[in-house]
Design a protein around this motif. Structure first.
Motif, PDB file in Angstrom:
ATOM      1  N   LEU A 187       0.985  -1.119  -0.007  1.00 34.61           N
ATOM      2  CA  LEU A 187      -0.152  -0.074  -0.047  1.00 34.61           C
ATOM      3  C   LEU A 187       0.767   1.373  -0.034  1.00 34.61           C
ATOM      4  O   LEU A 187       0.295   2.385  -0.270  1.00 34.61           O
ATOM      5  N   ASP A 188       2.054   1.194   0.260  1.00 34.31           N
ATOM      6  CA  ASP A 188       3.070   2.254   0.277  1.00 34.31           C
ATOM      7  C   ASP A 188       3.627   2.568  -1.132  1.00 34.31           C
ATOM      8  O   ASP A 188       4.356   3.428  -1.346  1.00 34.31           O
ATOM      9  N   GLY A 189       3.290   1.740  -2.006  1.00 37.17           N
ATOM     10  CA  GLY A 189       3.789   1.919  -3.489  1.00 37.17           C
ATOM     11  C   GLY A 189       5.122   1.222  -3.674  1.00 37.17           C
ATOM     12  O   GLY A 189       5.814   1.534  -4.659  1.00 37.17           O
ATOM     13  N   GLN A 190       5.642   0.524  -2.548  1.00 36.08           N
ATOM     14  CA  GLN A 190       6.884  -0.208  -2.852  1.00 36.08           C
ATOM     15  C   GLN A 190       6.884  -1.622  -2.742  1.00 36.08           C
ATOM     16  O   GLN A 190       5.952  -2.382  -2.171  1.00 36.08           O
ATOM     17  N   GLU A 191       7.434  -2.144  -3.723  1.00 38.85           N
ATOM     18  CA  GLU A 191       7.395  -3.635  -3.775  1.00 38.85           C
ATOM     19  C   GLU A 191       8.327  -4.285  -2.470  1.00 38.85           C
ATOM     20  O   GLU A 191       9.490  -4.090  -2.204  1.00 38.85           O
ATOM     21  N   GLY A 192       7.627  -5.153  -1.857  1.00 39.44           N
ATOM     22  CA  GLY A 192       8.242  -6.069  -0.730  1.00 39.44           C
ATOM     23  C   GLY A 192       9.135  -7.142  -1.131  1.00 39.44           C
ATOM     24  O   GLY A 192       8.876  -7.487  -2.466  1.00 39.44           O
ATOM     25  N   GLY A 193       9.782  -7.564  -0.107  1.00 39.66           N
ATOM     26  CA  GLY A 193      10.659  -8.858  -0.377  1.00 39.66           C
ATOM     27  C   GLY A 193      12.248  -8.264  -0.884  1.00 39.66           C
ATOM     28  O   GLY A 193      12.451  -7.461  -0.268  1.00 39.66           O
ATOM     29  N   GLY A 194      12.927  -9.433  -1.495  1.00 41.77           N
ATOM     30  CA  GLY A 194      13.928  -9.238  -1.927  1.00 41.77           C
ATOM     31  C   GLY A 194      14.449  -8.312  -2.833  1.00 41.77           C
ATOM     32  O   GLY A 194      13.725  -7.253  -3.257  1.00 41.77           O
ATOM     33  N   ALA A 195      15.640  -7.877  -3.215  1.00 39.72           N
ATOM     34  CA  ALA A 195      16.079  -6.936  -3.943  1.00 39.72           C
ATOM     35  C   ALA A 195      15.678  -7.021  -5.398  1.00 39.72           C
ATOM     36  O   ALA A 195      15.388  -8.174  -5.834  1.00 39.72           O
ATOM     37  N   SER A 196      15.811  -5.921  -6.185  1.00 42.57           N
ATOM     38  CA  SER A 196      15.200  -5.820  -7.522  1.00 42.57           C
ATOM     39  C   SER A 196      16.070  -6.892  -8.256  1.00 42.57           C
ATOM     40  O   SER A 196      17.284  -7.036  -8.058  1.00 42.57           O
ATOM     41  N   GLY A 197      15.524  -7.687  -9.427  1.00 40.01           N
ATOM     42  CA  GLY A 197      16.456  -8.505 -10.310  1.00 40.01           C
ATOM     43  C   GLY A 197      16.616  -9.770  -9.582  1.00 40.01           C
ATOM     44  O   GLY A 197      17.330 -10.782 -10.238  1.00 40.01           O
ATOM     45  N   LEU A 198      16.323 -10.173  -8.248  1.00 39.67           N
ATOM     46  CA  LEU A 198      16.618 -11.397  -7.552  1.00 39.67           C
ATOM     47  C   LEU A 198      15.302 -12.144  -7.232  1.00 39.67           C
ATOM     48  O   LEU A 198      14.169 -11.183  -6.992  1.00 39.67           O
ATOM     49  N   HIS A 199      15.172 -13.277  -7.006  1.00 40.12           N
ATOM     50  CA  HIS A 199      14.191 -13.926  -6.415  1.00 40.12           C
ATOM     51  C   HIS A 199      14.603 -15.132  -5.859  1.00 40.12           C
ATOM     52  O   HIS A 199      15.689 -15.582  -5.972  1.00 40.12           O
ATOM     53  N   PHE A 200      13.473 -15.680  -5.009  1.00 38.41           N
ATOM     54  CA  PHE A 200      13.740 -16.907  -4.249  1.00 38.41           C
ATOM     55  C   PHE A 200      13.582 -18.108  -5.259  1.00 38.41           C
ATOM     56  O   PHE A 200      12.702 -18.103  -5.900  1.00 38.41           O
ATOM     57  N   THR A 201      14.385 -19.099  -5.045  1.00 42.11           N
ATOM     58  CA  THR A 201      14.409 -20.437  -5.671  1.00 42.11           C
ATOM     59  C   THR A 201      14.204 -21.489  -4.789  1.00 42.11           C
ATOM     60  O   THR A 201      14.718 -21.437  -3.714  1.00 42.11           O
ATOM     61  N   PRO A 202      13.756 -22.608  -5.266  1.00 41.07           N
ATOM     62  CA  PRO A 202      13.817 -23.879  -4.340  1.00 41.07           C
ATOM     63  C   PRO A 202      15.243 -24.381  -4.359  1.00 41.07           C
ATOM     64  O   PRO A 202      16.117 -24.382  -5.007  1.00 41.07           O
ATOM     65  N   GLY A 203      15.717 -24.881  -2.887  1.00 43.47           N
ATOM     66  CA  GLY A 203      16.762 -25.335  -2.626  1.00 43.47           C
ATOM     67  C   GLY A 203      16.815 -26.736  -2.676  1.00 43.47           C
ATOM     68  O   GLY A 203      15.717 -27.540  -2.903  1.00 43.47           O
ATOM     69  N   SER A 204      17.793 -27.383  -2.712  1.00 45.38           N
ATOM     70  CA  SER A 204      18.056 -28.844  -2.834  1.00 45.38           C
ATOM     71  C   SER A 204      17.553 -29.531  -1.644  1.00 45.38           C
ATOM     72  O   SER A 204      17.471 -30.855  -1.562  1.00 45.38           O
ATOM     73  N   ASP A 205      17.727 -28.799  -0.541  1.00 44.03           N
ATOM     74  CA  ASP A 205      17.440 -29.719   0.751  1.00 44.03           C
ATOM     75  C   ASP A 205      16.058 -29.218   1.457  1.00 44.03           C
ATOM     76  O   ASP A 205      15.824 -29.247   2.638  1.00 44.03           O
TER      77      ASP A 205
END
Length: 1094
Positions: free
Chosen positions: A505-523
């Motif tokens: 609601l504040d106009g900013q995207e939450g979460g990680g830095a731009s250009g990065l995203h979470f991916t599943p790990g092997s464990d």
């Protein structure tokens, strides 16, 4: 040679038989001990001189005696010291001999035994047998008792008097004989015994016996010899070199011995109790020896040594293990954990600087969280949690720099990491989330520094939680618990901005830095990595990904708020958003005014447009959040208190008042504001309808309603609404003292009758007034809900008159004087029951609410098996089928329910007709609507759920139709057919056997050849439902095709490009794995079997 020396020690230390039984008086015991010591010493010297087998031992003993400067040959009268000297000589002789043999063994190791390849290697010469170790242990015990412990000053170490019942006698014996003129001073005796033990500890095999049994005594002696103040009388015979050597020996022992043992011994040396008087027994003898407090110099020394041990590498671990080792996990252990935490938090006085101390200790505290042993991990975790929280609260400048920064480092890197930097690995995120869970959730300390530190990384934790909701991950539960803990402990003023940020609601995207995203790990975890080839190719895909991500975040936030069932936070946040929506509605007029862009510069115009675009996106996010809250949370969670209901009503009234001056006819030109105002007035009237449940606090809260009600009573164009607003305002202002006749005072018999009869639909009204007819269902719904927290009335609401009538009185003349003089529609009168034909006519009414209510009523009549409905079965069927094609959701859902009820009442005839509609028209020139076929499929699925035990009899035609539907040209129909097939298959049980091969072939072909991912997902989901429904019957019903289904699932897991299909296949394989485990390893049951013999 070693055996000879050990046998000599055995002669010296073995007890005498005849003299050991003399225990009549205290003096006789003393004489017996002195006699035994003297006799054993004389016997040893005679055997060493006369026995040829001990000749070499005698020679080594003489060599040691000659080299020993401490040996006193004139101390014959001092029997204990003479005995101790013989023990010293034999022990030193054994140590010299073993050292010589070990040197020879290392230079020329013996050749291996070539006869037996599996033979063990030769033992080194310093290995002692069990009996030899026992003899050596007895000699060491005599050495420590007679030469070391008896000469320690009071308060240093554990006194002999407190070790055993024999201790006081031995201590008095040594001290009494120590006054002989030929005896050396006590300090010299202590130095001699300590030197002998240090010589023995140079050999590893002997050092084990010394350190495991007498480490505390040795450390106490070294502390006294090296650190006792010079003013003491016991130190006058020691020079500076000897004291320095003792200090060096103590430092060497502290650095080489296992640190938890060292710390434990230092704690014992430091913690002597204060001196107390001894308690006398029954015969006057002291039953408990007096205890002496530890000297101040020893306390300071032990404290300094403990601090040095703590600041060593792994010192925190050693201190914690020393204090907690051997615990059982009870309450006393947890108190000890708290004590260790307090020790770690307090900076030692001799430390150079607090910054240096916390810089070394804080990383070790974090390492305590990572132990795997169950009991040790729980205790260490408690220590680390309490210590970390105390440091953060009491020493925020050090706790933030040396504790929180390393602890929250991976999560902070997710926020500030640049695209080119290395990714955050899976183990880092998993360990970081686990540490945060242990300290914040398990530690459960809601202080301001702790909450503020967690707030900095809360957006990353929430993004990680949203990611885990799409996958199977072990991080989901700890992330959810962390978020719920923060929402449950933080103040609302601090939580609301955080929630707004999580909703974007504040106009900013939450979460990680731009250009990065979470991916599943092997464990099973997650890692933050740069986007690769999965980056959206065009702007439309990027926009879709962003919108879907924002929607997913809002849905996850609603799931979190749904867990806070006993909290006011969900309702207060909902009211906060409603208030913001009201403020934006009031600002719409100003923003809609034309702005002359020609007078602006190019930069100003661009800023103006970007500002309006940002404001529009924030409004859309606000509406999305409100919609998700209303849809995902029940009204009992959103409005659980009267204050929240009042706040909700205030928002509605302010929203309605904002548009009162927009047009002259709010009912026709502003339906949204009119409906909002009607709902608000109805809620207020419902709250005031039960004055016995309202108190002074409730009326004080309702005082917020007075300004908007006053504005409505003055500005609303409808006199009826004005009068109602004035009456409600008067009731609230007088706290219920004034109550107009039109406002119900509580639950009366007439009201209860109306409530019980509220399910009966109203009679068909005048066809010339469709709006009035359309408002009847809403009016009836408002009349039924008389609870303090009523939900919003479902269905369309036509206008304020639909609410005013039931909320006021049965007679419209009592509404208000202004309303009584105005010609208006009279209040609702008792209506006669309607006939079946009337409901059929209203089911064809063009007005949507009227038609929907009629269809619902017809469905109820069919369910109740009304005679008229059963006779007009065909007419009702045609009516429901025609309404399936209606565009309004309320209408065609009512038709779907009606067709499902008909199929339950007349299964054979209705299902045949529905199957024909589902397959499509027989004439090719007439195109069958896709939506209608999907709606008929929904009816068939509901009918198959309601079949119960009749599914094997009636389900075969449905199976054939659904199998044919899997070959349809449209992928939506194929997916719908597969969904219905899964619902029906697992209800057939053994009747599925003849169709198992055909079903397996169909599903396998679709999984391997279908191009649409949705259809492949549905095919795999059918197998999951089939295995879950049949359970233990799977091997009997699907025995012939089970291998084919397994191969199809494995193919999907390995080769399918769609990740959702792969996930469904993995779940199906887990179901199959459970089935086969139960089949191969059945549960053991204890059963009684009675066999009748012939």
């Amino acid at each position: 040679m070693t055996s000879a020396i050990i046998s000599a020690l055995n002669v010296l230390t073995k007890p005498l038989g005849a003299e050991a039984h003399v225990r009549e008086t205290q003096s006789s015991q003393r004489d017996a001990i002195l006699g035994a010591l003297r006799t054993n010493r004389v016997l040893l010297l005679e055997q060493l001189q006369s026995d040829k087998s001990l000749k070499e031992a005698w020679a080594l003993r003489e060599a040691e005696r000659t080299a020993a400067a401490w040996f006193c040959s004139e101390a014959e009268e001092d029997v204990p010291w003479a005995f101790a000297q013989e023990c010293f000589l034999l022990l030193l002789t054994l140590a010299r001999h073993l050292s010589t043999q070990m040197a020879l063994f290392e230079r020329t190791p013996p050749a291996a035994n070539q006869h037996t390849p599996e033979a063990a290697p030769a033992l080194p010469p310093d290995v002692l047998s069990v009996s030899q170790q026992k003899t050596l242990g007895a000699a060491l015990q005599f050495t420590v008792s007679l030469g070391l412990c008896a000469h320690l000053v009071p308060g240093v170490g554990l006194a002999l008097e407190r070790r055993s019942a024999f201790g006081p006698l031995l201590a008095g014996l040594v001290r009494r004989d120590g006054a002989a003129p030929s005896a050396p001073p006590a300090a010299r005796r202590l130095l001699t015994a300590t030197t002998v033990l240090l010589r023995l500890s140079e050999l590893p095999s002997l050092a084990t016996l010394v350190y495991t049994r007498h480490l505390g005594d040795l450390m106490a002696a070294l502390c006294q010899l090296g650190h006792q103040p010079q003013r003491s009388q016991g130190d006058k015979d020691l020079n500076l070199e000897e004291r320095t050597a003792c200090r060096a020996a103590l430092k060497s022992i502290l650095g080489t011995v296992y640190q938890p043992i060292v710390i434990k011994e230092l704690l014992i040396l430091q913690g002597g109790p204060k001196q107390v008087s001894s308690t006398a027994g029954a015969n006057g003898a002291p039953s408990r020896p007096a205890t002496v407090a530890t000297p101040a110099w020893l306390r300071r020394l032990c404290g300094q040594l403990l601090s040095d041990r703590l600041m060593q590498p792994h010192g925190v671990h050693a201190v914690a293990r020393a204090i907690l080792e051997g615990g059982t996990g009870g309450d006393s252990d947890w108190r000890r954990c708290d004590g260790v935490a307090r020790i770690l938090v307090a900076c030692p006085q001799q430390c150079v600087s607090a910054d240096l101390y916390y810089r070394q200790v804080c990383p070790q505290i974090i390492e305590l969280l990572h132990f795997r042993d169950k009991l040790t991990a729980r205790q260490f975790q408690h220590v680390a949690t309490r210590a970390a929280l105390t440091i953060v609260e009491e020493k925020p400048q050090f706790g933030g720099q040396y504790l929180l920064e390393p602890l929250l480092g991976p999560l902070k890197r997710c926020c500030s990491m640049a695209t080119g930097e290395a990714s955050v690995e899976e183990w880092e995120l998993s360990r970081c989330v686990d540490d945060v869970y242990k300290i914040w959730v398990i530690g459960n300390s809601a202080s301001v520094p702790v909450l503020t530190a967690l707030e900095q990384v809360l957006s990353v934790v929430f993004s990680l939680f949203c990611f885990t909701k799409q996958n199977v991950s072990h991080l989901r539960a700890p992330c959810q618990e962390i978020l719920l803990w923060y929402l449950g402990h933080a103040e609302q003023a601090q939580v609301f901005p955080v929630l707004r940020g999580l909703c974007s609601l504040d106009g900013q995207e939450g979460g990680g830095a731009s250009g990065l995203h979470f991916t599943p790990g092997s464990d099973g975890g997650a890692q933050l990595a740069p986007r690769g080839t999965d980056r959206p190719s065009d702007e439309d895909e990027a926009l879709y990904e962003r919108v879907s991500g924002e929607q997913r975040r809002v849905e996850c936030l609603v799931l979190l708020l749904a867990e806070l069932k006993d909290s006011d936070l969900p309702g207060d946040f909902f009211l906060e958003l409603l208030q913001e929506l009201t403020l934006w509605a009031a600002e719409e007029d100003e923003e809609e005014q034309e702005v002359d862009l020609g007078t602006m510069s190019l930069l100003e115009a661009e800023e103006h447009r970007s500002g309006r675009a940002a404001a529009g996106s924030r409004r859309l996010a606000l509406l999305q959040a409100l919609a998700a809250l209303c849809e995902g949370l029940p009204h009992a969670t959103l409005l659980r208190k009267t204050t929240q209901v009042v706040g909700f009503v205030v928002s509605l009234l302010q929203r309605a008042c904002a548009g009162l001056g927009q047009a002259s006819g709010p009912t026709t030109e502003q339906p949204v504001e009119s409906e909002t105002l009607s709902m608000a007035m109805g809620l207020v009237a419902t709250l005031l309808s039960e004055p016995q449940k309202l108190g002074a606090e409730d009326y004080a809260c309702m005082a917020r309603l007075l300004p908007p009600l006053h504005e409505v009573s003055l500005q609303h164009p409808e006199p009826l609404i004005q009068g109602l607003a004035g009456d409600l305002r008067a009731v609230i202002a007088t706290h219920g003292a004034y109550r107009p006749e039109g406002l119900p005072a509580g639950a009366s018999p007439e009201r209860d009758d109306a409530t019980r009869g509220g399910n009966a639909p109203p009679p068909p009204g005048d066809r010339s007034h469709p709006p009035a007819t359309a408002t009847r269902p809403a009016a009836d719904t408002t009349t039924v809900h008389t609870h303090p927290l009523p939900p919003p009335p479902p269905g369309p609401i036509g206008g304020p008159q639909a609410h005013v009538g039931p909320l006021k009185s049965v007679d419209a003349r009592t509404v208000s004087p202004t309303a009584a003089t105005r010609p208006c529609r009279p209040g609702p009168l008792p209506e006669p029951p309607r006939s079946f034909s009337d409901w059929l006519l209203e089911a064809c009414d063009p007005d949507v609410p009227t038609r929907a209510v009629a269809l619902r009523r017809l469905t109820r009549l069919v369910t109740e098996r009304h005679p008229a409905a059963l006779q007009a079965e065909e007419r009702v069927l045609v009516l429901f089928l025609e309404n399936l094609e209606h565009d309004d959701t309320f209408v065609y859902l009512s038709a779907i329910q009606g067709l499902a009820a008909l199929a339950d009442s007349f299964p054979e005839r209705i299902l045949e007709r529905l199957l024909g509609e589902f397959r499509g028209p027989s004439r090719p020139d007439r195109e069958h609507a896709l939506e209608t076929r999907l709606k008929v499929g929904e009816v068939l699925m509901r009918a198959s759920r309601a079949m119960g035990d009749l599914a094997p009899h009636l389900g075969r035609p449905l199976m054939v139709a659904f199998l044919q539907g899997t070959r349809d040209q449209d992928p939506t129909v194929r997916a719908s057919s597969l969904s219905n097939l899964g619902e029906l298959s697992h209800r057939l049980d053994y009747a599925l056997g003849p169709l198992a091969l055909e079903l397996s072939s169909c599903l396998s072909a679709l999984i391997k050849t279908e191009k649409e991912a949705e259809v492949r997902r549905a095919a795999v989901h059918v197998i999951t439902l089939l295995l879950r429904g049949l359970s233990e019957k799977t091997t009997q019903v699907l025995g012939d095709v089970l291998l084919d289904l397994y191969r199809s699932l494995k193919w999907a897991v390995r080769s399918d490009p769609d990740q959702v299909t792969v996930l469904h296949a993995q779940l199906a394989l887990e179901e199959l794995d459970d089935v086969m485990k139960c089949y191969i390893f059945p549960k053991q049951k204890l059963e009684k079997k009675i066999v009748v013999l012939p």
